[in-house]
Structures are given as structure tokens and as C-alpha cells.
Design an enzyme around this catalytic site. Structure first.
Site, short mmCIF file in Angstrom:
data_model
loop_
_atom_site.label_atom_id
_atom_site.label_comp_id
_atom_site.label_asym_id
_atom_site.label_seq_id
_atom_site.Cartn_x
_atom_site.Cartn_y
_atom_site.Cartn_z
N GLY A 108 14.82 -14.03 3.18
CA GLY A 108 14.74 -13.68 4.59
C GLY A 108 16.10 -13.78 5.24
O GLY A 108 17.14 -13.80 4.58
N GLY A 109 16.11 -13.89 6.58
CA GLY A 109 17.34 -13.90 7.33
C GLY A 109 18.18 -15.13 7.09
O GLY A 109 19.42 -15.06 7.13
N THR A 150 15.78 -18.41 1.34
CA THR A 150 15.20 -17.78 0.16
C THR A 150 13.94 -18.55 -0.22
O THR A 150 13.93 -19.78 -0.15
CB THR A 150 16.19 -17.79 -1.01
OG1 THR A 150 17.37 -17.08 -0.63
CG2 THR A 150 15.58 -17.11 -2.24
N VAL A 151 12.91 -17.83 -0.63
CA VAL A 151 11.65 -18.47 -0.99
C VAL A 151 11.44 -18.32 -2.50
O VAL A 151 11.58 -17.22 -3.05
CB VAL A 151 10.47 -17.87 -0.22
CG1 VAL A 151 9.16 -18.56 -0.64
CG2 VAL A 151 10.67 -18.02 1.28
N LYS A 200 11.10 -23.13 0.04
CA LYS A 200 11.96 -22.36 0.93
C LYS A 200 13.30 -23.08 1.03
O LYS A 200 13.35 -24.23 1.45
CB LYS A 200 11.31 -22.23 2.31
CG LYS A 200 12.03 -21.31 3.27
CD LYS A 200 11.20 -21.13 4.54
CE LYS A 200 11.78 -20.06 5.43
NZ LYS A 200 10.93 -19.83 6.61
N ASP A 220 7.90 -15.30 17.04
CA ASP A 220 8.23 -14.25 16.07
C ASP A 220 6.96 -13.75 15.38
O ASP A 220 6.93 -13.57 14.16
CB ASP A 220 9.23 -14.77 15.04
CG ASP A 220 9.90 -13.63 14.27
OD1 ASP A 220 9.96 -12.50 14.78
OD2 ASP A 220 10.35 -13.87 13.12
#
Length: 673
Positions: free
Chosen positions: A19-20, A23-24, A39, A133
Site C-alpha cells: 500500500g501507500g 507492505t502486507v 503489515k 478512508d
């Protein structure tokens, strides 16, 4: 990163996505043996204190939220330079991917998804946490069709001191107007974003689009959405009204709480359309920004009064409707004029007849509404017209305080003769809710619990989850008020979902006495059973071992078996009678015993042979005494009967021992010379 173990516990397996700012990975909790999502913050942000603070905040905020519709956070920490969060591993696909693959969803499915998201937001908002969000990328649809709200990465509690800019932290397609403008945010900002999520799920596309994020964000502020039914004619008017109310520009015009939105969606799913109409009836008459049709842009459209739904009309339809309304209005006005004239004549005739017949004067009746009976009578007395309180009746009123007048006859402003009676109706206050028996929610899923409570006219809310070994995880384990107690219709029942059995680490009680070990284990929440076994090293009455072993996790309330020492066990001693001394010692030592040797004269056992041993059974490691023959003490031809082995004669107590061994020893010989 793969195969790395974080915090000495969580093994990183393979990457799921990036993601922004994180990392997952899919990972394995090596202690509990379960698959987890890991995460990790991207390296470029790990050294930035503000990002690290936000990452920590995400873990703490999400860990505080307990809902079947919010992804669970188990743990968080820092390993070297790596910040990580351990979360529930979800199987399924995000809602955005589902919409891209399947297009617009069925109205009932849209409402079901919206209802579950609303329940998740209700839990967050009750903890003073705004997600900020909400978008389909953050909604995971699981294989059973239920959803989980993910990613509280920019969620922020109201009392947080982080100073990150509010303006465009969320994705532009889903941010609220106030979020775009940098205004203070409240729970309704999440409801706006949820409205857009439902809009996209119902139509297959977002309501506002553009070449860049700034353009889209400005449309959120200035433009009205095309009604979903114009894009997808299968969208129900009631669902459309719910979506459009969520998407009102002014936060005051939206649903004010996630719980209110949830109940409206539940009414829709249950077919209570009038309740939905009532809940969505406050939409503004028309959008504020008229735009042209046919290009997917927004436009000004009329609204039907019954549901608050905004729908398009052609010019012909609009003209025909206006003409029909005009004719109806003219007809209605003619009827009202005739009725009014007749009523006026009747009233005037009655007044004239009353005045002429009684000779009394007529006065305007004062307004008694909102007064108590005593205050009303006092006002009548002060007017001096002789009016009196007549019949007094009572009825319930949801809006007028108990004891205050809600109706009067004649009405205020009407004319009545001097001294007339005025009948009044006094409020009894709000009508008490009906008493209902609280149903038993045990073992229900959240949706089953809500459906059951609705049948009884009760509301439900999820409380903190609890440990319960007897109830399946995710099902109701406890509730307040308890089942079979009385409650009022409309009351809220709080239910608690099971987390399964609580896991407790087994204490180390090895070496403790039986009573001490039992007390320690019971204090930790375990039942205790006892077995016994011998031990050469553990004192009798003390614990040799436990099952499960110390340090492992076990269900609280389960049984731990302790093995208690009975002391060393007895074993058979080898029979060495008749062995020569060295052989006997060797046999006993090989069997695990110590050996001591004494000698004794024997006329029957040859010299150097074992006459006797001290035990035939003993504890392993103990010492065995053997008695070895020193030879015969009596005179035997050719035999040395003395203890003198050098052949020299010696005399003791008058006894003579000849040097050749043939003498007679009548005494005790101790040495030879």
C-alpha cells in the site's frame, strides 16, 4: 523479508500486497500455530517519527475495536528497524475488485454490505475513532459473503495530538466535502464515504470522476450526483434515497450516526419501506448545480415527495404533471370555498342565535395550550369573561410534557358566550413502551441476534468480546440484560461475542510440593489431577513433571496433570553369594550399587569367597555390604588355619602354631613372627 521471524514469533511467508506506506505479508504465528497477516512499514517511512507514530496509532486504534465486521489486530511491535502489526488473515477479495469483476450488485446485497459497514463504523465512532478512508479497497468480502473493514492507517481518535493534514488523506473519489476543504471531521464524514461506496456498488461506477484527484475532490464539494436509478434502472427508490441522504453536501442533512443508518438499511432489508421513507424524507428538493444530461455528469432533477428520491423527468412529463396539478388545485379551491361559505354561515347563525337567545356577550376563547389545568383556570379567571374549565380528559403525547394541555374545545380564537365551559385534554406524557421479554441470544451470530431482537422490538449492539470455551468463536456468549428478563420495547440489548477459550501459560511447578503446585496451578485458572512415580533425584512428595509442560499455552479451565515423586524405587540386588570378592564387587557395581567389604572366618566357605550380603533388594545407588571368607579358623591337615600367611609359628594364649601349618591353634592368632 521472506522466512524472517519478527519478534521471535511471527514467521514471514509471502507478500500479499503493498500500500501507500506499508507492505502486507502472509505469516505464521509460531506460538499459536495460526496464519496471520503481517503489515510492515515501508523502509522509507520507518525513520520518520510522524509516520512511526501513525503506524503505532493504527495498531492501538484498531486493537481497541471489537466487531465481527472489523479486521482483528492481535499484536504490534518493532524488530530492528522494522515496524510491524499482526492482524487477522482474511480470505476473500476486496469490494473494489468484486465490483470491477461483476459490475453493479443486487440492491439487497448493496444494503447488506452497507449495513455491515455501518455496524463496524458504529463501533469505531463509539470509541471516538473516525476511519476517514472508507472505500471499497478497504472492504474485504469474505467467502461467506460477510465483510470486514480494514486499514485504520489514517484513522484518528478525536483526542489524538498528531498534526497530519486532514485535507486529502483519503482517496479523492470517496472523500467528503468537508474533508476536501480541510474542515473538522465528525462521524458523518465516514457516512458520506459509505454512501459513495454503496453508490458504486449499486451502479458499478463512482459518482464523481475526473482527470486528477483535485478535479474529483472539487466535484465532491460543488456538484450533485446523478441519481443511481438513472445509471442502473434496477435500483430501488428507497435504496436510492438512503444513498443520496448519505451523500448530502451538508453534514447536518445526512444520517447523523452510523447506528441510524444501520437501522434504516435494516428496515429496507426487512421490507419496512414506510420507515425508510420517513428516515429519508428530509432530502433537499433539488440539486444545487444543474448540468446537462447524457454525458454522465451531474444535473438538477426533481424529487418525489413520498420517498425523497430524486428522479429525471422529460419536458413533456413535467408539463403534463403541472397541468394536472393546476386542474386539481382549481377543483380543490372551489370545493373549499363552498364548504367554507356554508361553515361561515352556520357559525354566524349560531352566534346570532346564541346572543339573541341569551342576551349574553360573546368573547374570543383564549389559548390554553401548554398550560397546566390550574394555570389555565387562573388565566380564564383573570380575563373576566367567566369562562370555566369543563370536561377534563387525558391522553399520551410524545411531544407535550405531562400535565400540560394539548387540546381545547372550543379552540383558541373561536368565539364563545360569556361563562362558557372549555373542555381540555391534558398530556399524560410519552406513552410507556410495551414490556417485552428479552430473548436468549446465546450461540447466535451477530446477524441472527439482530434479527431476533427486531422481532421483539429491541435494538442490539455488540459489546466487547469475551472468552468462552463453550461457545463457537464469533457467536454470542453473553448479553445484558440477561435472557428472560423484562425490558421495554426499543431498549438496547448489548451482546458479547465469543473469542473461544482463553489461552493461559502453564506455570513451572516442577520441584514444588504437591500442595504448593496445586495452589499455583489453580490460581492460574487450571484444574489439577495427580499421578505418582518414583524418582531417584526428586524428593518424595515433590513434583517431577507436568502435562502440558511448563511454558506452553493451554485453555483456561483445562486440566494440568502433575506427577509427584514417591522417592527412589527399590530394585533387586544381584545374588553374589559364593562369588570371589572381585567378581562380587564388579557385579554389584554394574547393577548400580556401591560396595563395602568385610571379612569373616568360615569353615564352610573357601577363603576369598562371599559368605553373605547385606540386602537382596535396595534403592538404586545404595551401598551393599558383602562378607568375604578369610578361611577356616580350625586345625586341618595341609591347611593354614591361622591368619598368618608367612609360615612362621606364633603362640597366643598358650596355643602353638607350628611353622609348617601342622600345629594346633587353641587361641586367637593375630599375627605371626
Amino acid at each position: 523479508m521472506a522466512d524472517r521471524v519478527l519478534g521471535g514469533r511471527y514467521q514471514v511467508l509471502d507478500k500479499v500486497g503493498t500500500g501507500g506506506m506499508a507492505t502486507v505479508y502472509r505469516g505464521m504465528d509460531q506460538v499459536l500455530g495460526r496464519t496471520v497477516a503481517i503489515k510492515t512499514m515501508l523502509p522509507q517511512y520507518a525513520t520518520d517519527p510522524s509516520f512511526a507514530a501513525r503506524f503505532k496509532q493504527e495498531a492501538q486504534a484498531a486493537a481497541a475495536l471489537n466487531s465481527p465486521y472489523i479486521v482483528s489486530v492481535y499484536d504490534w511491535g518493532k524488530d530492528g528497524d522494522t515496524y510491524y502489526i499482526i492482524m487477522e488473515y482474511l480470505r476473500g477479495t476486496d469490494l473494489k475488485s468484486g465490483i470491477r469483476k461483476h459490475g453493479a450488485l443486487d440492491c439487497k446485497k448493496v444494503a447488506q454490505i452497507g449495513s455491515q459497514i455501518a455496524q463496524a463504523l458504529s463501533v469505531a465512532h463509539n470509541h471516538d475513532i473516525i476511519h476517514r478512508d472508507i472505500k471499497p479497497q478497504n472492504i474485504m468480502v469474505q467467502p461467506d459473503g460477510n465483510i470486514k473493514v480494514m486499514d485504520f492507517g489514517i484513522a484518528r481518535a478525536k483526542n489524538s495530538h498528531l498534526t497530519t493534514d486532514n485535507s486529502v488523506l483519503g482517496t479523492a473519489h470517496y472523500v467528503s466535502p468537508e474533508q476536501t476543504q480541510g474542515k473538522p471531521l465528525g462521524p458523518t464524514t465516514d457516512l458520506y464515504s459509505l454512501g459513495i461506496v454503496m453508490y458504486e456498488a449499486a451502479t458499478g461506477r463512482v459518482p464523481f470522476d475526473g482527470d486528477n484527484a483535485v478535479t474529483v475532490a472539487m466535484k465532491q464539494v460543488t456538484e450533485q450526483p446523478v441519481p443511481p436509478s438513472q445509471i442502473n434502472p434496477n435500483v430501488d427508490p428507497q435504496l436510492e434515497a438512503i444513498i443520496l441522504k448519505c451523500m448530502q453536501k451538508d453534514p447536518k442533512d445526512r444520517f447523523q450516526t452510523a447506528d441510524e443508518l444501520y437501522h434504516t438499511l435494516h428496515d429496507y432489508l426487512s421490507g419496512r419501506m414506510q420507515a425508510v421513507n420517513n428516515a429519508t424524507a428530509m432530502l433537499p428538493a433539488t440539486p444545487t448545480t444543474p448540468l446537462s444530461r447524457g454525458n454522465g455528469s451531474t444535473q438538477s432533477l426533481p424529487r418525489t415527495q413520498s420517498t425523497g428520491r430524486m428522479r429525471p423527468q422529460s419536458a413533456t412529463e413535467q408539463a403534463a404533471q403541472e397541468e394536472e396539478e393546476r386542474q386539481k388545485k382549481q377543483k380543490r379551491n372551489r370545493v373549499l370555498a363552498i364548504v367554507g361559505a356554508i361553515a361561515g354561515i352556520v357559525v354566524v347563525a349560531l352566534i346570532i342565535a346564541s346572543v339573541l337567545g341569551s342576551g349574553s356577550k360573546a368573547y374570543s376563547v383564549p389559548n390554553l395550550l401548554g398550560l397546566t389545568q390550574d394555570d389555565a383556570q387562573a388565566q380564564l379567571d383573570s380575563d373576566g369573561h367567566g369562562f370555566q374549565i369543563g370536561n377534563v380528559s387525558e391522553q399520551y403525547s410524545p411531544s407535550v410534557e405531562e400535565g400540560k394541555i394539548i387540546e381545547q374545545t372550543p379552540g383558541a380564537g373561536r368565539t364563545a358566550t360569556e361563562g362558557s365551559s372549555i373542555d381540555i385534554v391534558v398530556s399524560k406524557g410519552e406513552e410507556p413502551a410495551a414490556s417485552v421479554t428479552v430473548p436468549d441470544l446465546t450461540n447466535c451470530t451477530p446477524s441472527e441476534a439482530q434479527d431476533l431482537l427486531n422481532k421483539y422490538g429491541l435494538k442490539g449492539q455488540a459489546g466487547d468480546s469475551v472468552y468462552n470455551a463453550d461457545v463457537e468463536v464469533g457467536h454470542v456468549a453473553e448479553q445484558e440484560p440477561a435472557a428472560e428478563t423484562s425490558a421495554k420495547a426499543g431498549d438496547t440489548i448489548t451482546y458479547h461475542l465469543s473469542q473461544g477459550a482463553e489461552q493461559v501459560s502453564v506455570p513451572n511447578v516442577v520441584g514444588e510440593s504437591q500442595s504448593s503446585a496445586t495452589s499455583t496451578l489453580q490460581s492460574a485458572g487450571f484444574e489439577v489431577s495427580v499421578t505418582q512415580s518414583s524418582s531417584p533425584s526428586v524428593e518424595k512428595g515433590n513434583v517431577i513433571s507436568t502435562n502440558p509442560s511448563a511454558g506452553t499455552s493451554a485453555d483456561k479451565g483445562s486440566t494440568v496433570t502433575i506427577t509427584v515423586s514417591t522417592g527412589p524405587s527399590s530394585v533387586s540386588v544381584p545374588n553374589v553369594l559364593g562369588y570371589d570378592e572381585s567378581s562380587a564387587e564388579s557385579a554389584l557395581k554394574n547393577a548400580g550399587f556401591g560396595v563395602t567389604v568385610t571379612t569373616e572366618a568360615s569353615s564352610t566357605v573357601a577363603k576369598g569367597k562371599v559368605i553373605s550380603q547385606s540386602a537382596t533388594s535396595a534403592t538404586s545407588g545404595s551401598t551393599i555390604t558383602i562378607v568375604v571368607s578369610s578361611g577356616s579358623g580350625s586345625s586341618n591337615s595341609g591347611t593354614n588355619n591361622g591368619s598368618n600367611s608367612n609360615g612362621n609359628s606364633s603362640t597366643n594364649n598358650g596355643g602353638t602354631n607350628s611353622g609348617n601349618g601342622e600345629g594346633t591353634n587353641t587361641g586367637s592368632t593375630t599375627s605371626g613372627t
